[in-house]
Motif scaffolding. Sequence first.
Motif, PDB file in Angstrom:
ATOM      1  N   GLY A 137    -108.150 -20.402 152.066  1.00 54.90           N
ATOM      2  CA  GLY A 137    -108.243 -21.628 151.936  1.00 54.90           C
ATOM      3  C   GLY A 137    -109.179 -22.294 150.576  1.00 54.90           C
ATOM      4  O   GLY A 137    -108.578 -23.133 149.924  1.00 54.90           O
ATOM      5  N   ARG A 138    -110.109 -21.725 150.524  1.00 59.03           N
ATOM      6  CA  ARG A 138    -110.945 -22.169 149.173  1.00 59.03           C
ATOM      7  C   ARG A 138    -110.088 -21.600 148.124  1.00 59.03           C
ATOM      8  O   ARG A 138    -110.552 -22.495 146.991  1.00 59.03           O
ATOM      9  CB  ARG A 138    -112.397 -21.383 149.347  1.00 59.03           C
ATOM     10  N   SER A 139    -109.683 -20.523 148.137  1.00 61.98           N
ATOM     11  CA  SER A 139    -108.992 -20.053 146.931  1.00 61.98           C
ATOM     12  C   SER A 139    -107.939 -20.934 146.483  1.00 61.98           C
ATOM     13  O   SER A 139    -107.546 -21.471 145.336  1.00 61.98           O
ATOM     14  CB  SER A 139    -108.031 -18.632 147.260  1.00 61.98           C
ATOM     15  N   ALA A 140    -107.006 -21.321 147.295  1.00 59.45           N
ATOM     16  CA  ALA A 140    -105.952 -22.418 147.201  1.00 59.45           C
ATOM     17  C   ALA A 140    -106.630 -23.793 146.703  1.00 59.45           C
ATOM     18  O   ALA A 140    -106.049 -24.159 145.641  1.00 59.45           O
ATOM     19  CB  ALA A 140    -105.072 -22.481 148.492  1.00 59.45           C
ATOM     20  N   MET A 141    -107.600 -24.214 147.344  1.00 56.31           N
ATOM     21  CA  MET A 141    -108.236 -25.285 146.872  1.00 56.31           C
ATOM     22  C   MET A 141    -108.561 -25.383 145.448  1.00 56.31           C
ATOM     23  O   MET A 141    -108.381 -26.133 144.624  1.00 56.31           O
ATOM     24  CB  MET A 141    -109.203 -25.631 147.799  1.00 56.31           C
ATOM     25  N   THR A 167    -104.417 -27.591 152.874  1.00 54.13           N
ATOM     26  CA  THR A 167    -105.283 -26.681 153.675  1.00 54.13           C
ATOM     27  C   THR A 167    -105.763 -27.362 155.125  1.00 54.13           C
ATOM     28  O   THR A 167    -105.866 -26.758 155.823  1.00 54.13           O
ATOM     29  CB  THR A 167    -106.251 -26.206 152.721  1.00 54.13           C
ATOM     30  N   ARG A 168    -105.949 -28.776 154.845  1.00 55.82           N
ATOM     31  CA  ARG A 168    -106.560 -29.288 156.296  1.00 55.82           C
ATOM     32  C   ARG A 168    -105.246 -29.753 157.010  1.00 55.82           C
ATOM     33  O   ARG A 168    -105.326 -29.577 158.104  1.00 55.82           O
ATOM     34  CB  ARG A 168    -107.397 -30.587 156.129  1.00 55.82           C
ATOM     35  N   LEU A 169    -104.138 -30.412 156.479  1.00 58.83           N
ATOM     36  CA  LEU A 169    -103.287 -31.112 157.356  1.00 58.83           C
ATOM     37  C   LEU A 169    -101.836 -30.338 157.193  1.00 58.83           C
ATOM     38  O   LEU A 169    -101.119 -30.933 157.897  1.00 58.83           O
ATOM     39  CB  LEU A 169    -103.019 -32.595 156.610  1.00 58.83           C
ATOM     40  N   ALA A 171    -104.473 -12.230 145.289  1.00 58.64           N
ATOM     41  CA  ALA A 171    -104.326 -11.341 146.659  1.00 58.64           C
ATOM     42  C   ALA A 171    -103.576 -13.011 147.499  1.00 58.64           C
ATOM     43  O   ALA A 171    -102.726 -12.627 148.354  1.00 58.64           O
ATOM     44  CB  ALA A 171    -105.572 -11.046 147.269  1.00 58.64           C
ATOM     45  N   THR A 172    -104.388 -13.984 147.410  1.00 59.09           N
ATOM     46  CA  THR A 172    -103.734 -15.056 148.439  1.00 59.09           C
ATOM     47  C   THR A 172    -102.224 -15.256 147.959  1.00 59.09           C
ATOM     48  O   THR A 172    -101.524 -15.543 148.752  1.00 59.09           O
ATOM     49  CB  THR A 172    -104.675 -16.298 147.996  1.00 59.09           C
ATOM     50  N   ALA A 212    -104.880 -11.131 152.810  1.00 52.79           N
ATOM     51  CA  ALA A 212    -106.034 -11.520 151.820  1.00 52.79           C
ATOM     52  C   ALA A 212    -107.065 -12.055 152.887  1.00 52.79           C
ATOM     53  O   ALA A 212    -108.288 -11.527 152.819  1.00 52.79           O
ATOM     54  CB  ALA A 212    -105.506 -12.604 150.826  1.00 52.79           C
ATOM     55  N   LEU A 213    -106.863 -12.839 153.840  1.00 48.18           N
ATOM     56  CA  LEU A 213    -107.761 -13.375 154.989  1.00 48.18           C
ATOM     57  C   LEU A 213    -108.152 -12.295 155.905  1.00 48.18           C
ATOM     58  O   LEU A 213    -109.605 -12.463 155.673  1.00 48.18           O
ATOM     59  CB  LEU A 213    -107.030 -14.316 155.686  1.00 48.18           C
ATOM     60  N   LEU A 214    -107.513 -11.245 155.922  1.00 47.37           N
ATOM     61  CA  LEU A 214    -108.259 -10.238 156.660  1.00 47.37           C
ATOM     62  C   LEU A 214    -108.864  -9.163 155.922  1.00 47.37           C
ATOM     63  O   LEU A 214    -109.967  -8.829 156.468  1.00 47.37           O
ATOM     64  CB  LEU A 214    -106.926  -9.374 157.630  1.00 47.37           C
ATOM     65  N   LEU A 215    -108.773  -9.432 154.646  1.00 48.83           N
ATOM     66  CA  LEU A 215    -109.645  -8.607 153.969  1.00 48.83           C
ATOM     67  C   LEU A 215    -110.945  -9.233 153.107  1.00 48.83           C
ATOM     68  O   LEU A 215    -111.558  -8.994 152.845  1.00 48.83           O
ATOM     69  CB  LEU A 215    -108.883  -8.170 152.512  1.00 48.83           C
TER      70      LEU A 215
END
Lengths: 361, 495
Positions: free
Chosen positions: A234-238, A130-132, A218-219, A226-229
């Motif tokens: 990022g937090r979901s994936a994490m 998510t960061r790199l 959704a992610t 999903a982001l637009l909704l």
Amino acid sequence: MRTRSMVFGLTILPILASLLITAVLIMLVGADPRAVFEKVWEGAFRDLRSFSQVINFWIPLTLVSMGLIVTFTAGLWNIGVEGQMGMGAVFATWGALTLQLPPLILIPVEILLAMLGGGLWAALVGILKTRLKVHEIFGGVALNALANIASIYLISGPWQPAEGGSVRATPPFPADALLPPMSPDFGVSLLALVIVGVVIVSVIVALRGTRWGLQLKATGKNARSALLLGVPTGRSAMSAFIVCGMVAGIAGGYRVLFTYGSLRPLVSGGIGFLGLLVVLLVSIRALWVPLVTFIFAAILGGSTRLKVALQLDASLAGVLQGFLVLAVLFSNGLRERWRETNPAHLSETDIKTPESLKADR
Amino acid sequence: MGLVMNIELKHIHKRFGAVHANNDINLTFATGRIVGILGENGAGKSTLMKILSGFQSMDSGEIWLDGKPVSYNGPQAAIAHGIGMLQQDPLDVGAFTVLENFIYGQPGNLSPKRKVAQQQLEKLSQRFGFELDPDMPVSQLSIGQRQQLEIVRLLALGVRTLILDEPTTGISTEQKTLLFDALRELAAKDSMTVLLVSHKLEDVIALCHEVAVLRAGRIVGSMDMPATTTELVTLMFGQELAAQPRQPINANSDDAVLALHKVQLRNKRMKIDNISLRVRAGEIIGLAGLDGSGQEMLLRACVGLEKCSRGQIDIAGRDMTGKSYREFLQTGVAFGAAGRLEEGLVAGLTLTEHIALVTSHQSFIDWNSARQHTEDQIKHYNVRGRPESRIETLSGGNQQRVLMALMPQEPVLMALEQPTRGLDVDSARWIWQQLIERRKGGTAIIFSSPDLDELVTYSDRIIVFCGGWVQEVADMENLTLDELGRMIGGEGVIQ
Ligand SMILES: Nc1ncnc2c1ncn2[C@@H]1O[C@H](COP(=O)(O)OP(=O)(O)OP(=O)(O)O)[C@@H](O)[C@H]1O
Ligand SMILES: [Mg+2]
């Protein structure tokens, strides 16, 4: 309904097909496949002892598979699950070798440590992703290697057994640090069974009934939308990585705290990769996991005695597994082709890549 | 055989669960004709076209070509029978180049024919004035160019009937002119049959020889052109639609909801400098310009999806420069993107899941109330679909309605890309009624549209984007469509 029977077919057919191919192979090397399968069956179910072996394989396999259901739902290929198991084992080993606590406290602490180790290792994959922007497959492979190196270093260095260094294993853990078996005949840890049950139920409930589960789904299907909704993708994936890592950590911990009683290299024994295969095979339907992992555990547990009985190598199970991988890929390929020629059915059966894979609901 | 082609559809039926998407369709398309297929959202137009082009199977019915019944399975087979279709949402062949995509599907495949194919591609592009670089990756083409590529690809495959499903949404005016010229020429010179699904009646009037109208899965009428918009609307909806009066400006306070201070926006292709803008509560701002002139960039910058390289953005008096989209959302902005299934909706999730995603704030979802809520929204927004339908099974226009239903009730600011894209005339009006309702509650709206009429009808102010410049229309009272068209084309820009 049609989809349901198709799912059944696409889950069970690859297993049957690879059994069949293996049978042909056995005939080719001049043995009787029926005898072999009988032996495998016996090896798995002859008595409580052999059955307990099956269960002891089923427990970690089911744990990692349930964890992987979570990451796959979020559209993530958590190849790093092997390393997460490994780090779970390392952290649990630290607890077992150094902490002086009464068993009633020590064992839960060890399990929490295992979760911490696995979760931490998974968080690293997540941060890389998510960061790199390092793809989780590459991050996972690298961290698997690192986890392996770390455990070898610990075994041959700080945790070396007193009688001198081989890279085999740490000294055996004190008895108080081990999970107790249910009975001398049935060598299975009740606590572990309870944990598996809790994990299965929680994953299913979380994916079906919570906002977190829906956000993961959704992610996984379309991170941009999903982001637009308003989903914090990022937090979901994490969080998916961390949850999977913690569960895989327990599986790794189980291997050292029960199966082996000490830490050794490659303690995961490929269970993580097998878990990936299981989840692909069930196309991320959580309910199917316990059954399919059981079939795997029975075949693998049952084959250990083949050598003694039939002069056949136990790696036959590995061969079977290899065919299974091919069969899964093949049936996914078929499905893909079928989708191409029947685009109308697209919506009913989109089961291929994690993005289009559906969670069980 | 060969050049002439007569298509007859006989008693075609198609059901999706309870929805009778095509109900006993009988139609004949003669060779050399351009036929418009009209109908409200969800009428079954795309379904019928997909059946004809092999993308979807029918439940019962027959397709006759040149007096003989045919049956085919899949789009390749349909192409072999001479029928090719451009989908409503263009298919993606991501990493391939234009030439590879062009070759794809041709018999004999790849290497030896590359040269020949390239010549063929160039010849066809030249004929229609399409600019297609053979080595450019398809992913870098605009929607209009992808469409051009798909047309020449189908022509090279020997297609005699060309079906286009809403081809003019998302392409520029020049591309539209090119497209229409190509279609006219194909019909007149090559006696091809062209079927055009469209909600844009002016396009239909400009291009078609005849129209057929669907409503709720049935053919409800057909008509030879020329016809007026009013006649077509009456045929489609069974009644004339009252003209909507222009809305007076309704700014009830002087505070800026959105303020841009000397903002600079840039991407790989362009840079726009010095955009300053104040939008008051209740104002509607239209962004005009050729496709890709920067309107989308500005809309996205207003909600934090695009970073400003210079300048400052305030929302409701708060400096939001450099903040993330989620932080913008929390200040009460809403964003609607043009590409529904790429940005905004999640294929594979049901309507209820979408609603639950944006409305539930507890850890555990109450599926019953989410379902109830979804049913209410379906009723309110008049969506053809059920709570448990997956979003991708809805017709294009109905997806757009769901997108609207997912927006917060009383946002401070709505930034909308082409809010009525793919909507039938009636639905488009209805959406605007909804928007105007919200504006009365103080919501400011900033939207882009390729439709000049829509811009002039609904905007309080219009900003024109052209060649890296932005300019506000000075005299809104006396603005005509022609004038706006000229400004978009670059005339009268004060530099
Ligand atoms: N794959 C599918 N599964 C279920 N229902 C479907 C599917 N495809 C279409 N439908 C339904 O069939 C009806 C007709 O859909 P269709 O896409 O043909 O409409 P349309 O006339 O093209 O509308 P629009 O102008 O909005 O694109 C709609 O109610 C739609 O929800
Ligand atoms: Mg349509």
